[in-house]
Design an enzyme around this catalytic site. Structure first.
Site, PDB file in Angstrom:
ATOM      1  CB  CYS A 135      42.719  27.509  33.815  1.00  0.00           C
ATOM      2  SG  CYS A 135      44.271  28.222  33.575  1.00  0.00           S
ATOM      3  CG  HIS A 277      41.917  26.794  37.961  1.00  0.00           C
ATOM      4  ND1 HIS A 277      43.031  26.170  37.697  1.00  0.00           N
ATOM      5  CD2 HIS A 277      42.280  28.037  37.708  1.00  0.00           C
ATOM      6  CE1 HIS A 277      43.956  26.787  36.985  1.00  0.00           C
ATOM      7  NE2 HIS A 277      43.798  27.944  37.048  1.00  0.00           N
ATOM      8  CG  ASN A 307      47.173  28.427  37.429  1.00  0.00           C
ATOM      9  OD1 ASN A 307      47.179  27.344  36.737  1.00  0.00           O
ATOM     10  ND2 ASN A 307      46.586  29.386  37.300  1.00  0.00           N
TER      11      ASN A 307
HETATM   12  O1  UT7 Z   1      44.557  30.501  35.869  1.00  0.00           O
HETATM   13  C1  UT7 Z   1      43.303  31.201  35.514  1.00  0.00           C
HETATM   14  C2  UT7 Z   1      43.368  32.611  35.374  1.00  0.00           C
HETATM   15  N1  UT7 Z   1      44.291  33.266  36.348  1.00  0.00           N
HETATM   16  C3  UT7 Z   1      43.744  33.844  37.666  1.00  0.00           C
HETATM   17  O2  UT7 Z   1      43.010  33.675  38.147  1.00  0.00           O
HETATM   18  C4  UT7 Z   1      44.948  34.607  38.249  1.00  0.00           C
HETATM   19  C5  UT7 Z   1      44.209  36.040  38.817  1.00  0.00           C
HETATM   20  N2  UT7 Z   1      45.190  36.966  39.301  1.00  0.00           N
HETATM   21  C6  UT7 Z   1      46.055  36.652  40.588  1.00  0.00           C
HETATM   22  O3  UT7 Z   1      46.313  35.550  41.167  1.00  0.00           O
HETATM   23  C7  UT7 Z   1      46.922  38.036  40.988  1.00  0.00           C
HETATM   24  O4  UT7 Z   1      46.010  39.211  40.305  1.00  0.00           O
HETATM   25  C8  UT7 Z   1      48.180  38.004  40.679  1.00  0.00           C
HETATM   26  C9  UT7 Z   1      48.899  37.119  41.516  1.00  0.00           C
HETATM   27  C10 UT7 Z   1      48.685  37.763  39.302  1.00  0.00           C
HETATM   28  C11 UT7 Z   1      48.736  39.401  41.016  1.00  0.00           C
HETATM   29  O5  UT7 Z   1      48.312  39.757  42.624  1.00  0.00           O
HETATM   30  P1  UT7 Z   1      48.068  41.034  42.792  1.00  0.00           P
HETATM   31  O6  UT7 Z   1      47.703  40.863  44.140  1.00  0.00           O
HETATM   32  O7  UT7 Z   1      46.624  41.049  42.044  1.00  0.00           O
HETATM   33  O8  UT7 Z   1      48.969  42.006  42.554  1.00  0.00           O
HETATM   34  P2  UT7 Z   1      48.854  43.336  41.471  1.00  0.00           P
HETATM   35  O9  UT7 Z   1      48.861  42.924  39.946  1.00  0.00           O
HETATM   36  O10 UT7 Z   1      47.813  44.213  42.016  1.00  0.00           O
HETATM   37  O11 UT7 Z   1      50.141  44.120  41.843  1.00  0.00           O
HETATM   38  C12 UT7 Z   1      50.463  44.508  43.078  1.00  0.00           C
HETATM   39  C13 UT7 Z   1      51.993  44.976  43.192  1.00  0.00           C
HETATM   40  C14 UT7 Z   1      52.355  45.906  41.903  1.00  0.00           C
HETATM   41  O12 UT7 Z   1      53.332  46.857  42.487  1.00  0.00           O
HETATM   42  P3  UT7 Z   1      52.746  48.351  42.718  1.00  0.00           P
HETATM   43  O13 UT7 Z   1      52.161  48.895  41.435  1.00  0.00           O
HETATM   44  O14 UT7 Z   1      51.625  48.091  43.819  1.00  0.00           O
HETATM   45  O15 UT7 Z   1      53.998  49.032  43.270  1.00  0.00           O
HETATM   46  C15 UT7 Z   1      53.050  44.894  41.272  1.00  0.00           C
HETATM   47  O16 UT7 Z   1      53.785  45.478  40.276  1.00  0.00           O
HETATM   48  O17 UT7 Z   1      52.647  43.866  43.276  1.00  0.00           O
HETATM   49  C16 UT7 Z   1      53.602  44.069  42.119  1.00  0.00           C
HETATM   50  N3  UT7 Z   1      53.862  42.741  41.525  1.00  0.00           N
HETATM   51  C17 UT7 Z   1      54.932  41.942  42.064  1.00  0.00           C
HETATM   52  N4  UT7 Z   1      55.777  42.315  43.014  1.00  0.00           N
HETATM   53  C18 UT7 Z   1      56.872  41.157  43.359  1.00  0.00           C
HETATM   54  C19 UT7 Z   1      53.147  41.917  40.626  1.00  0.00           C
HETATM   55  N5  UT7 Z   1      53.812  40.621  40.543  1.00  0.00           N
HETATM   56  C20 UT7 Z   1      54.845  40.792  41.328  1.00  0.00           C
HETATM   57  C21 UT7 Z   1      55.847  39.864  41.768  1.00  0.00           C
HETATM   58  N6  UT7 Z   1      56.924  40.045  42.891  1.00  0.00           N
HETATM   59  N7  UT7 Z   1      56.012  38.659  41.215  1.00  0.00           N
END
Ligand code: UT7
Length: 355
Positions: A135, A277, A307
């Site tokens: 990225c 980005h 993204n």
């Molecule tokens: O491109 C360069 C590098 N990439 C980035 O910089 C991306 C960085 N990370 C992110 O953008 C975020 O961490 C994500 C969008 C990937 C995830 O968001 P988050 O707020 O960090 O979610 P999380 O991984 O902490 O998950 C929170 C909850 C979890 O459920 P529980 O354990 O709280 O019950 C996940 O299982 O959300 C759940 N979850 C989802 N739920 C519905 C994770 N993905 C999804 C989804 N839909 N797509």
């Protein structure tokens, strides 16, 4: 015109932290996304997710994806053609004598994709190579193009960021499938003076390989070979530790942005627009808070394109220039972060480009 004769006004804010001599100046811009769209509703129909989760956690509503069989070079050629067209004309110059392609998803492991892109653009014979910095790839490629011009190796460089990211995403992984998408953006750099609008500031780049496992495709390289040894299917897909990546993204983009702005002789308050980005709208919000820069100064197209990896920044520039949210004379900060880990930032005063 020498530095001391630079006109007043906006140009007084031109970046000062670059080496004297010839500079790389933005001369053309293009962007392209494949026509096929996938909305949050489409994803919710096949994954355990929802429109409201995706919008609130990422800022994405829809994204574009390649048709089966289409590859990164197909995207890169479209964006490259538009950038070359936009750069042609005014000074009677056209073409490029080098093509630098930033991509995470080359058409194949070997050879690089850039020579084929160059050939299809009618630039056969020019220098052409790929840059692999995921990225942050576009900023690494921009630095490479700047270096080619500064060294006199090239007069005009076509710098493309293109990714068919969905070709490496596990369609069942809701943590990545809702974020990543496909597209391409490109700029033409020409040799010019350091005191003119469009002259790139110093590009600050960094990496942290001790955290390479945070974002990776484990198989398909020399560690887990692409042939001869069966790889676990999961290892052939892109994997990301979302939360840790999120924290690193905010920390690294904020720090490297400060370096670039300082080097330009600007204050953060002087920055009119930020092209960061488009990883996640919440990451951009957190970077803005960290830097004390109001959210409205951040350019954004993530809602419509997601993204797009190495394409993210040039595609954002293309869209923002087209809708006039980025205007001539704006002091612009560019910053990116991604797998590697790798990050970067630079500055430029936005030139008067066609389109
Ligand atoms: O491109 C360069 C590098 N990439 C980035 O910089 C991306 C960085 N990370 C992110 O953008 C975020 O961490 C994500 C969008 C990937 C995830 O968001 P988050 O707020 O960090 O979610 P999380 O991984 O902490 O998950 C929170 C909850 C979890 O459920 P529980 O354990 O709280 O019950 C996940 O299982 O959300 C759940 N979850 C989802 N739920 C519905 C994770 N993905 C999804 C989804 N839909 N797509």
């Amino acid at each position: 015109m020498s530095n001391s004769e630079a006109p007043s006004g906006r140009s007084a804010g031109l970046p000062t932290g670059r080496a004297p001599g010839r500079s790389a100046v933005l001369a053309g811009l293009g962007g392209w996304v494949p026509p096929r769209q996938v909305t949050n509703a489409d994803l919710s129909a096949r994954l355990d997710t929802s429109d409201s989760w995706i919008r609130s956690r990422t800022g994405i509503a829809t994204r574009h994806v390649v048709a089966p069989g289409d590859a990164t070079s197909d995207l890169a050629v479209e964006a490259g053609r538009l950038a070359l067209k936009s750069a042609g004309g005014a000074d009677g110059e056209d073409g490029a004598d080098a093509v630098v392609l930033a991509t995470t998803t080359p058409d194949r492991p070997c050879p690089a994709t850039a020579p084929e892109v160059a050939d299809r653009l009618g630039l056969g014979g020019s220098a052409a190579f790929d840059v692999s910095a995921v990225c942050t790839g576009f900023l690494y490629a921009l630095a490479a193009g700047q270096g080619l011009i500064a060294a006199g190796t090239a007069e005009r460089v076509l710098v493309i960021g293109a990714d068919a990211f969905t070709t490496i995403i596990d369609p069942q992984d809701r943590g990545t499938a809702v974020i990543f998408a496909d597209g391409a953006g490109a700029v033409v750099l020409r040799a010019g003076r350091p005191d003119e609008p469009g002259a790139l500031g110093r590009v600050f780049l960094g990496s942290d390989g001790s955290r390479s496992q945070l974002i990776q495709v484990p198989a398909g390289g020399s560690r887990q070979r692409s042939t001869g040894v069966p790889a676990r299917e999961r290892d052939t897909y892109f994997q990301m530790s979302g939360q840790q990546t999120f924290r690193q993204a905010v920390e690294r983009m904020s720090a490297v942005s400060r370096q670039a702005v300082d080097s330009a002789g600007w204050k953060l308050a002087d920055v009119d627009r930020i092209a960061a980005h488009q990883a996640n709208a919440r990451i951009l919000g957190a970077v803005g808070e960290e830097l004390g820069v109001p959210e409205e100064r951040f350019l954004s197209n993530i809602e419509h394109v997601g993204n797009t990896g190495a394409a993210s920044i040039p595609l954002l520039l293309h869209h923002s220039h087209a809708d006039r949210s980025l205007g001539t004379g704006d002091r612009l900060l560019l910053t990116a972060f991604g797998a590697g880990l790798a990050w970067g930032a630079t500055t430029v005063v936005w030139p008067d480009l066609p389109g």
